[in-house]
Design a protein around this motif. Structure first.
Motif, short mmCIF file in Angstrom:
data_model
loop_
_atom_site.label_atom_id
_atom_site.label_comp_id
_atom_site.label_asym_id
_atom_site.label_seq_id
_atom_site.Cartn_x
_atom_site.Cartn_y
_atom_site.Cartn_z
N LEU A 168 54.13 -28.21 -14.72
CA LEU A 168 53.81 -28.02 -16.13
C LEU A 168 54.00 -26.55 -16.51
O LEU A 168 54.52 -26.24 -17.60
CB LEU A 168 52.36 -28.45 -16.41
CG LEU A 168 52.09 -29.95 -16.41
CD1 LEU A 168 50.58 -30.20 -16.43
CD2 LEU A 168 52.75 -30.63 -17.60
N PHE A 169 53.60 -25.65 -15.61
CA PHE A 169 53.76 -24.22 -15.88
C PHE A 169 55.23 -23.82 -15.92
O PHE A 169 55.65 -23.04 -16.79
CB PHE A 169 53.02 -23.40 -14.81
CG PHE A 169 53.22 -21.92 -14.95
CD1 PHE A 169 52.80 -21.25 -16.08
CD2 PHE A 169 53.84 -21.20 -13.95
CE1 PHE A 169 52.99 -19.88 -16.23
CE2 PHE A 169 54.05 -19.83 -14.07
CZ PHE A 169 53.62 -19.17 -15.22
N GLU A 170 56.03 -24.36 -15.02
CA GLU A 170 57.46 -24.07 -15.04
C GLU A 170 58.10 -24.53 -16.35
O GLU A 170 58.93 -23.82 -16.93
CB GLU A 170 58.16 -24.75 -13.85
CG GLU A 170 57.87 -24.10 -12.51
CD GLU A 170 58.60 -24.79 -11.37
OE1 GLU A 170 59.77 -24.45 -11.13
OE2 GLU A 170 58.00 -25.68 -10.73
N GLN A 171 57.69 -25.71 -16.82
CA GLN A 171 58.22 -26.20 -18.09
C GLN A 171 57.83 -25.29 -19.24
O GLN A 171 58.63 -24.98 -20.12
CB GLN A 171 57.71 -27.62 -18.35
CG GLN A 171 58.38 -28.70 -17.51
CD GLN A 171 57.95 -30.09 -17.93
OE1 GLN A 171 56.96 -30.27 -18.63
NE2 GLN A 171 58.69 -31.10 -17.50
N SER A 172 56.57 -24.85 -19.23
CA SER A 172 56.06 -24.02 -20.33
C SER A 172 56.68 -22.63 -20.34
O SER A 172 56.95 -22.07 -21.40
CB SER A 172 54.53 -23.90 -20.23
OG SER A 172 53.91 -25.15 -20.35
N SER A 173 56.90 -22.07 -19.15
CA SER A 173 57.37 -20.69 -19.05
C SER A 173 58.89 -20.57 -18.95
O SER A 173 59.44 -19.47 -19.08
CB SER A 173 56.74 -20.01 -17.82
OG SER A 173 57.08 -20.70 -16.63
N GLY A 174 59.57 -21.68 -18.69
CA GLY A 174 61.01 -21.64 -18.58
C GLY A 174 61.52 -21.03 -17.29
O GLY A 174 62.65 -20.54 -17.23
N ILE A 175 60.71 -21.09 -16.24
CA ILE A 175 61.13 -20.54 -14.95
C ILE A 175 61.29 -21.66 -13.93
O ILE A 175 60.84 -22.79 -14.16
CB ILE A 175 60.12 -19.50 -14.40
CG1 ILE A 175 58.76 -20.15 -14.14
CG2 ILE A 175 59.99 -18.33 -15.38
CD1 ILE A 175 57.75 -19.22 -13.47
#
Length: 321
Positions: A168-175
């Motif tokens: 979820l964090f990767e999706q939100s941050s684009g990393i």
């Protein structure tokens, strides 16, 4: 003709027998299943809850650990048990995620399970070694954008709450980071301390002792609010991602068709337990908080989490171990 009459009488008396059973509840020990090994966060929550509701119910509470298949073994035992209130389960995020992760679908939350109550939440945290060059979340994001799929992070396993939180964090941050799945949080933390990983994503319970000792540094908590035991650590939400939240949650569930009167009895005792000093201190000691609410709210939350994980599993193509 006699057989037909007997069958009719038997069917007619089943609701009456069920009502009598519910009115007499509980009259023997209650078993709470845990889909993980002893000593972890879910086990700790289950044992604390069991101790808190045992005396008011007038029965002993037995905790039975059934680890394996991302808690599916325990869920299978639960849904195969009689819906009489004597076999329950403390479940976590995997309950909602596994419907999408595993093929064929191992169970159906709406058809196979009766929610009783939410219990609490514990943050998923991002931690690095004390000497890491990523001392802030912004450092990590900048480096990951410059070098996609290079920075490594350890989790307790594919499809678990920390892994899902990181996706979820990767999706939100684009990393894009490189996950290294472990069989539990402890070995991942050991490798982080030893320099084999760049960071870990685990629940607060597992990381807190190492952060307090100074071996590791928590760079962000994924809960909606800052942790009371690490108030200086910012949340992901306030680090540039408003609305982001990914915690490990705990819920008490029963088999489908558990009588409403039994659910009401259990829910009432859980709600009382969530206000007890022992429960508040135990969850607070691991950076968590209680989650009181109605049974209907618990059911609604589980279904919303199921939908959220279904979308994430599909979009990120997440596979179980």
């Amino acid at each position: 003709m006699k057989k037909i009459i007997f069958s009719f009488l038997l069917v007619a008396t089943l609701p009456f027998a069920s009502n009598l059973m519910a009115q007499d509840y509980p009259n023997k020990p209650i078993k709470i299943l845990v889909g993980y090994a002893p000593g972890g966060a879910v086990d700790l929550v289950a044992r604390t809850l069991g101790q808190s509701i045992s005396a008011p119910l007038g029965q002993s509470i037995v905790i039975e650990n059934k680890p394996g298949a991302g808690s599916n073994i325990a869920v299978k035992q639960l849904i195969d048990s009689p819906p009489d209130g004597y076999t329950l389960m403390v479940a976590a995020n995997a309950l909602a995620a596994n419907m999408s992760l595993y093929k064929p679908q191992p169970f159906d939350i709406e058809k196979d399970i009766t929610p009783i109550a939410m219990i609490g939440r514990v943050p998923v945290v991002l931690a690095v070694s004390a000497e890491s060059k990523y001392q802030k979340l912004s450092d990590l994001i900048s480096a990951a954008k410059a070098n996609p799929d290079v920075i490594t992070y350890g989790t307790p396993g594919n499809g678990g709450a920390p892994h899902m939180a990181m996706k979820l964090f990767e999706q939100s941050s684009g990393i894009t980071l490189k996950q290294i799945p472990y069989k539990g949080g402890a070995p991942a933390i050991t490798d982080l301390i030893g320099g084999q990983l760049d960071l870990v994503a685990v629940n607060m319970l597992e990381i807190a002792p190492h952060a307090k000792s100074g071996k590791l540094k928590i760079v962000a908590v994924m809960s909606a609010k800052r942790s009371p035991i690490f108030p200086e650590v910012p949340t992901v939400a306030e680090s540039g991602f408003p609305g982001f939240e990914a915690s490990v949650w705990y819920s008490l569930i029963a088999p489908a068709k558990t009588p409403a009167s039994i659910v009401k009895t259990l829910h009432a005792q859980v709600e009382k337990a969530l206000q007890s000093k022992e429960m508040l201190e135990r969850l607070g000691s691991i950076g968590g908080e209680v989650s009181p609410g109605t049974t209907a709210q618990a059911a609604s939350f589980l279904n919303s989490e199921r939908r959220r994980y279904e979308k994430l599993v599909r979009e990120a193509n997440i596979k179980p171990d």
